[in-house]
Design an enzyme around this catalytic site. Structure first.
Site, PDB file in Angstrom:
ATOM      1  N   GLU A 186      40.699 -30.864 -35.504  1.00  0.00           N
ATOM      2  CA  GLU A 186      39.464 -31.618 -35.755  1.00  0.00           C
ATOM      3  C   GLU A 186      38.565 -31.690 -34.523  1.00  0.00           C
ATOM      4  O   GLU A 186      37.878 -32.687 -34.301  1.00  0.00           O
ATOM      5  CB  GLU A 186      39.790 -33.046 -36.239  1.00  0.00           C
ATOM      6  N   GLU A 255      43.499 -31.292 -44.872  1.00  0.00           N
ATOM      7  CA  GLU A 255      43.876 -32.716 -44.922  1.00  0.00           C
ATOM      8  C   GLU A 255      43.133 -33.392 -46.050  1.00  0.00           C
ATOM      9  O   GLU A 255      41.934 -33.580 -45.992  1.00  0.00           O
ATOM     10  CB  GLU A 255      43.547 -33.444 -43.601  1.00  0.00           C
TER      11      GLU A 255
HETATM   12  C1  LIG Z   1      37.855 -34.652 -40.454  1.00  0.00           C
HETATM   13  C2  LIG Z   1      37.335 -35.407 -41.555  1.00  0.00           C
HETATM   14  O1  LIG Z   1      36.692 -34.932 -42.460  1.00  0.00           O
HETATM   15  N1  LIG Z   1      37.625 -36.643 -41.490  1.00  0.00           N
HETATM   16  C3  LIG Z   1      37.110 -37.562 -42.436  1.00  0.00           C
HETATM   17  C4  LIG Z   1      38.251 -38.139 -43.202  1.00  0.00           C
HETATM   18  O2  LIG Z   1      37.801 -39.123 -44.043  1.00  0.00           O
HETATM   19  C5  LIG Z   1      37.193 -40.190 -43.366  1.00  0.00           C
HETATM   20  C6  LIG Z   1      36.872 -41.207 -44.387  1.00  0.00           C
HETATM   21  O3  LIG Z   1      36.046 -40.675 -45.369  1.00  0.00           O
HETATM   22  C7  LIG Z   1      35.936 -39.709 -42.648  1.00  0.00           C
HETATM   23  O4  LIG Z   1      35.359 -40.763 -41.932  1.00  0.00           O
HETATM   24  C8  LIG Z   1      36.337 -38.619 -41.697  1.00  0.00           C
HETATM   25  O5  LIG Z   1      35.201 -38.045 -41.137  1.00  0.00           O
END
Ligand SMILES: CC(=O)N[C@H]1CO[C@H](CO)[C@@H](O)[C@@H]1O
Ligand SMILES: *[C@@H]1O[C@H](CO)[C@@H](O)[C@H](O)[C@H]1NC(C)=O
Length: 489
Positions: A186, A255
């Protein structure tokens, strides 16, 4: 004499043929194209689930993996946790809950694949995101950017893990179960803070990973600019809108949150299975071919492993397999449920008292002598586990269509659409979606009428009969998932 000669000739040919077969069986290749990961020459639709090995114990790994397989998973995904594998620089630890080789082999024994996310920065609500504390004290070090001391340590650990896997023949190219690996984690979400150093670091990380010659593809999740041949993948609650950064890469979701982690002072996270199933079905409807549940089994943050603000001991994650563990010995005597005895592992790994936790009931009879017991890990969480298993089976039935071509979209009304996967002009599979969150609808598709509850997807492997609806085809029981609990890492 002559006869013997002939015989040895025949034997030689048979032997040669056997070797050819063995070698083929041993060295499976994994590549990818626009549609999917290609394993041994075949495009595959894959369901994956995260199980982090140190968040349970080796005794229960086989049971967790068995339940994952029964739930319709093809792949087990795990991070690798650097700070516990190298607590002191140059001194490695791969025992007990950190026995990575044993974990990967356990998955292999169950006949599933592995996605190894080495990082080595992993976040994961894990202490220091997986970085060892000693890393902090290396003079001049700057993490996750183009900094020589950091790059040297990161490369050393990446190579350590890759070589460990190679020594044990664990990559699929060696006959093992690992089909995919991940470098970094990430990073795209924080890269802006590193400027040009960040861009250079991403290129370096990609080249370094590829140079380790694993024989399997690498991914970078949440990394729009992931350089070729690294596949950029999506993380999130919904990924149907995602497209990879090149037409030559498949649409993959690494994920997909089955719930969320628990933090002190916040409610216990809960994601309704109807919503999770909707998100997964939409992903495959719109061209996805690989999806991973984060987490499929969350488990427990033992000792001081948890990291991040207020992260709690439980890492249950509202996952399809819950965190609880039963320890006992089956003594062959049937008892009434009231006589069942259950003991559980506490967060510090010690035995808890009888009946300390109650999982969903399973028809197992336990001896009260827990000390010499066997552990059975994770109770399936219903209806989540079962509904997702049915979804996986429905998607599996469409596999040949999904890998064959891109879907054709067809609008069926307001917030209503179909995606059709054709094998030939009159042989197809279809997904019908109602992505409006409040109104049920009736739609006409291919001359037939179908009822679509709000926020749901129906799967028709023959373009005609519905074998699965994510909202179970019942009343409007689904609520769009709103993350009102916790929104931080
Ligand atoms: C990496 C990513 O997409 N993370 C997201 C996971 O979900 C949360 C809640 O919706 C987001 O805030 C993150 O950006
Ligand atoms: C869908 O069709 C059924 C059967 O005709 C009908 O009972 C139902 O009210 C319709 N539902 C909607 C939302 O139109």
């Amino acid at each position: 004499m002559r006869r013997n000669d002939n015989l040895s000739m025949v034997l030689l040919i048979i032997l040669g043929f056997l070797c050819y077969c063995c070698e083929r069986g041993l060295s499976v290749t994994v590549t990818y194209d626009h549609r999917a990961l290609v394993i041994d020459g075949k495009r595959r639709v894959l369901q994956s689930g995260s199980i982090h090995y140190p968040r349970s114990t080796p005794e229960v790994w086989p049971e967790l993996i068995r339940k994952s397989k029964e739930g319709g998973l093809d792949v087990i995904e795990t991070y690798v946790f650097w700070n516990y594998h190298e607590p002191v620089r140059g001194q490695y630890y791969f025992e007990d809950r950190f026995d990575l080789v044993r974990f990967v082999k356990t998955v292999q024994e169950a006949g599933l694949f592995v996605h190894l996310r080495i990082g080595p920065y992993v976040c994961a609500e894990w202490n220091y995101g997986g970085f060892p504390m000693w890393l902090h004290f290396i003079p001049g070090i700057q993490f996750r950017t183009t900094n020589d001391p950091f790059k040297e340590e990161m490369e050393r650990f990446l190579a350590k893990i890759v070589n460990l896997m190679k020594e044990e023949n664990l990559f699929v190219s060696q006959g093992g179960p690992i089909i995919l690996a991940q470098v970094e984690n990430e990073y795209g979400g924080v890269q802006w803070a590193y400027g040009v150093g960040g861009e250079l670091y991403v290129k370096w990380a990609a080249e370094t990973a590829v140079s380790l010659n694993t024989g399997v593809p690498w991914v970078m999740c949440v990394q729009e600019d992931a350089p070729d041949p690294i596949i950029n993948t999506c993380n999130g609650f919904y990924c149907d809108q995602f497209t990879p950064n090149s037409h030559s890469k498949p649409k993959m979701w690494t994920e997909n949150y089955s719930g969320w982690f628990l933090a002190f002072g916040y409610p216990i996270p809960y994601r309704p299975v109807e919503d999770l199933a909707f998100a997964v079905a939409r992903f495959f409807e719109t061209g996805g071919t690989f999806q991973n549940y984060y987490m499929y089994f969350g488990g427990t943050n033992f000792g001081r492993t948890m990291g991040g603000p207020m992260v709690a001991t439980s890492y249950d994650y509202d996952a399809p397999i819950d965190e609880y563990v039963k320890i006992g010995v089956f003594d062959g005597h049937k008892r009434e449920p009231s006589q069942w005895v259950c003991s559980c592992l506490q967060s510090d790994g010690a035995m808890g008292g009888d009946g300390g936790y109650s999982g969903t009931s399973e028809a197992v009879v336990w001896n009260s002598d827990v000390r010499q017991g066997v552990a059975v890990g994770g109770f399936i969480r219903q209806p989540k586990w079962g509904h997702l298993r049915d979804l996986h089976m429905a998607i599996k039935q469409c596999e040949e269509y999904l890998v064959n071509a891109d879907p054709i979209q067809q609008t069926l009304g307001v917030n209503l659409e179909a995606h059709i996967y054709y094998k030939t002009s009159n042989d197809c599979a279809a997904f019908l979606a109602n992505y409006g969150s409040s109104s049920d609808a009736n739609v006409t598709f291919n001359g037939n009428s179908y009822f679509l509850p709000a926020w749901s997807v129906s799967i028709l492997p023959d373009c005609s009969n519905v074998i699965f609806n994510t909202a179970k085809g019942g009343a409007n029981s689904c609520i769009k998932f709103i993350i009102d609990a916790i929104m931080f890492y």
